[in-house]
Design a protein around this motif. Structure first.
Motif, short mmCIF file in Angstrom:
data_model
loop_
_atom_site.label_atom_id
_atom_site.label_comp_id
_atom_site.label_asym_id
_atom_site.label_seq_id
_atom_site.Cartn_x
_atom_site.Cartn_y
_atom_site.Cartn_z
N ALA A 115 0.81 -1.04 -0.07
CA ALA A 115 -0.08 0.13 -0.11
C ALA A 115 0.89 1.45 -0.02
O ALA A 115 0.50 2.13 -0.68
CB ALA A 115 -0.82 -0.03 1.18
N MET A 159 1.20 4.39 -2.77
CA MET A 159 1.12 5.74 -2.47
C MET A 159 2.26 6.42 -2.87
O MET A 159 2.20 7.51 -3.59
CB MET A 159 0.95 6.06 -0.95
N CYS A 191 2.84 7.84 3.82
CA CYS A 191 1.75 7.08 5.16
C CYS A 191 0.83 8.08 5.59
O CYS A 191 -0.26 7.61 5.77
CB CYS A 191 2.88 6.96 6.22
N GLN A 192 1.18 9.39 5.76
CA GLN A 192 0.11 10.40 6.04
C GLN A 192 -1.16 10.20 5.08
O GLN A 192 -2.31 10.07 5.50
CB GLN A 192 0.54 11.70 6.16
N GLU A 193 -0.81 10.15 3.80
CA GLU A 193 -2.13 10.23 2.96
C GLU A 193 -2.75 8.78 2.84
O GLU A 193 -3.92 8.98 2.99
CB GLU A 193 -1.43 10.32 1.50
N LEU A 194 -1.69 7.78 2.94
CA LEU A 194 -2.46 6.58 3.25
C LEU A 194 -3.55 6.51 4.32
O LEU A 194 -4.57 6.09 4.32
CB LEU A 194 -1.28 5.63 3.27
N MET A 195 -3.29 7.16 5.45
CA MET A 195 -3.99 7.23 6.63
C MET A 195 -5.37 7.91 6.33
O MET A 195 -6.26 7.41 6.64
CB MET A 195 -3.37 7.78 7.80
N LEU A 196 -5.10 9.05 5.88
CA LEU A 196 -6.55 9.86 5.42
C LEU A 196 -7.36 8.98 4.55
O LEU A 196 -8.31 8.98 4.50
CB LEU A 196 -5.75 11.17 4.66
N MET A 197 -6.53 8.46 3.43
CA MET A 197 -7.59 7.63 2.62
C MET A 197 -8.47 6.46 3.54
O MET A 197 -9.45 6.34 2.99
CB MET A 197 -6.39 6.96 1.42
N ASN A 198 -7.49 5.89 4.24
CA ASN A 198 -8.10 4.89 5.09
C ASN A 198 -9.37 5.30 5.82
O ASN A 198 -10.37 5.01 5.92
CB ASN A 198 -7.18 4.11 5.85
N ARG A 199 -8.96 6.69 6.41
CA ARG A 199 -10.25 7.25 7.14
C ARG A 199 -11.36 7.42 6.38
O ARG A 199 -12.54 7.21 6.86
CB ARG A 199 -9.75 8.38 7.84
#
Ligand code: SF4
Lengths: 381, 129
Positions: free
Chosen positions: B26, B30, B71-79
């Motif tokens: 993942a 990204m 990682c930050q963007e991945l986290m936002l996408m997960n949210r």
């Protein structure tokens, strides 16, 4: 030839993509390549995803996912959802995500499973190790979020252990007895087996030591007060006893993840497939149409009347297609039908073992991926 | 852990402990989507080791920052995935409950109708001949 100042300015500002007859975006044949896997007769083609942001830079297309786009395009469609099974469509997301969720569901979402089996007596046909293994695989309907992991230095207490008792005996001169999961009795006060203390030093005033040290009864906790902990299914066969045989044991369930052992996996299966798309490249009529309808085992095709006795095949239920490729086995039909899969449309299925409903499991999985990102960010800063 | 050079921080490898394909793939996705990245990839050095190596090369920005952003963007996408999913499920549940209620109502109405007809039939004293 004289180059005027005007020409120079024109050349400087010239951009081929600004010309009115240059098409914007990817040309159609590349678009299909980017968005669809095509199952050919021998093998699928265009399976790879162009994930590099600059992949289509020469077509003037920016391939990077912008969070803005994603926010608008991402969609979830729930098809069915029960206590144990769920099917939903995830649209507008890359396989990297779908696969991460699937992997986390299978191996990283925690659940409770029997880890220790204390056997006091087992005269049944099934030997102790096998019996213990069978016990371990019994799914337990307890919310793992209410428990803590039992680490090496912890003592088993009411926050990290669930204790079950199993004591069955098949009376003599009777028929064989089945031991089912409904015979498992939850012990909210913890283990009842006494630890050997070595010598008679323990006085009668101290509480005798058992294999767990619960400070309070689990059924005094509000979560379990009205719903006692049981196995997910009460009709799972554990063993069979002949007359005169007996099993007496205690099983301790703890929290864990599927990575450690599959018994902790909260799902039976979690899987996805891409949405199939069946395309008729040319009009399929008359005999061919009938052949096509007959050849498909999943009833994907249907026949439409064109009037004056002629028939035409239509794709009625592409979602049913399993990509078995039966319809492209004959060369003449292979020229008429194309089997595609949509690369960013996933049909996701989750079967829960009963500890949590499948929709909760999925949200838990996404949360775990979020935590992983957070941990990496923390490590890097 | 970062393995890079002091003089050029735009190229670096990172070892993520206790991670596997789940996160690495993942994150790679990204990273590849980020226009600042020229190369991104990952490998698992040995199947019995619990770690992945992520390689990041950028056009000039510090690799560490770019990875962090990924990682930050991945986290936002997960949210976002989570919120969309939760909404879809609750909508489905409402719809499902509505359909179920409707079905039951229909069934009840049908039964009542049947009952009425039966009563009517009983009350009509039909002579058999
Ligand atoms: S691949 Fe199989 S299931 Fe799909 S349309 Fe062809 S014959 Fe039917």
């Amino acid at each position: 030839m004289v180059v005027t100042e005007e020409d120079k300015i024109f050349a400087k500002n010239f951009n081929i993509n600004d010309l009115p007859d240059v098409p914007a975006g990817l040309p159609p044949h590349l678009k299909v390549k980017q968005n669809r896997v095509v199952s050919k007769k021998d093998a699928p083609v265009d399976t790879a995803n162009a994930i590099y942001s600059g992949s289509h830079v020469f077509s003037g297309v920016d391939n990077s996912v912008k969070l803005g786009n994603f926010y608008e395009d991402f969609k979830v469609d729930v098809i069915s959802c029960t206590e144990t099974d769920m099917e939903f469509d995830m649209i507008g997301i890359d396989a990297a995500f779908a696969n991460a969720f699937r992997r986390i569901l299978i191996s990283e979402v925690p659940s409770m499973a029997i880890e220790k089996v204390l056997i006091a007596n087992n005269t049944s046909l099934i030997i102790d190790e096998v019996l213990a293994h069978r016990m371990g695989l019994i799914p337990i309907a307890a919310d793992p979020r209410l428990f803590e992991y039992l680490t090496e230095n912890d003592v088993p207490n009411e926050k990290n252990t669930i204790v079950f008792k199993l004591h069955v005996e098949c009376p003599k001169r009777q028929s064989r007895l089945q031991v089912l999961t409904k015979d498992l009795e939850w012990l909210p006060n913890g283990s009842e087996f006494l630890k050997e203390t070595g010598g008679s030093t323990s006085t009668s005033t101290t509480k005798p030591k058992t294999y767990t040290s619960f400070s309070c009864s689990q059924d005094s906790l509000p979560e379990f007060a009205d719903n006692p902990i049981t196995p997910s299914y009460l009709d799972i066969l554990i063993a069979k006893l002949s007359p005169g045989q007996e099993i007496e044991l205690e099983a301790h369930a703890v929290k864990g993840i599927g990575k450690t052992h599959a018994k902790w996996s909260p799902v039976g299966t979690a899987w996805y497939r891409m949405l199939p798309e069946v395309v008729l490249l040319k009009e399929v009529v008359d005999e061919n149409a009938e052949r096509l309808v007959k050849v498909c085992p999943m009833n994907v095709f249907d026949i439409e009347d064109m009037g004056n006795g002629r028939k035409r095949a239509t794709v009625a239920q592409p979602r049913n297609c399993t990509l078995c490729k039966e319809c492209i086995r004959d060369n003449d039909l292979a020229d008429l039908v194309e089997l595609r899969s949509v690369k960013n449309h996933f049909i996701f299925k989750i079967e829960s073992t009963g500890s949590l409903p499948p929709d909760v499991l999925f949200t838990e999985a996404v949360k775990i991926l979020e935590d992983k990102c957070e941990r990496v960010i923390a490590d890097l800063s | 852990m970062e393995h890079g050079s002091f003089t050029n921080d735009s190229h670096a490898s990172f070892t993520l402990a206790e991670e596997d394909h789940t996160l690495a793939n993942a994150v790679r996705f990204m990273l590849n989507q980020d226009p600042r990245v020229t190369l991104a990839g990952y490998s698992i050095p040995h199947p019995s080791l619990e770690c992945v190596n992520v390689r990041v090369q950028t056009t000039g920005d510090p690799a560490r920052e770019v990875l962090k952003d990924a990682c930050q963007e991945l986290m936002l996408m997960n949210r976002h995935v989570r919120s969309v999913f939760d909404k879809a499920v609750s909508e489905f549940m409402v719809e499902y409950a509505r359909l179920k209620a409707e079905k039951e109502k229909k069934k009840k109405a049908e039964e009542e109708e049947l009952q009425k007809q039966r009563e009517l039939l009983d009350s009509m004293d039909i002579e058999s001949n």
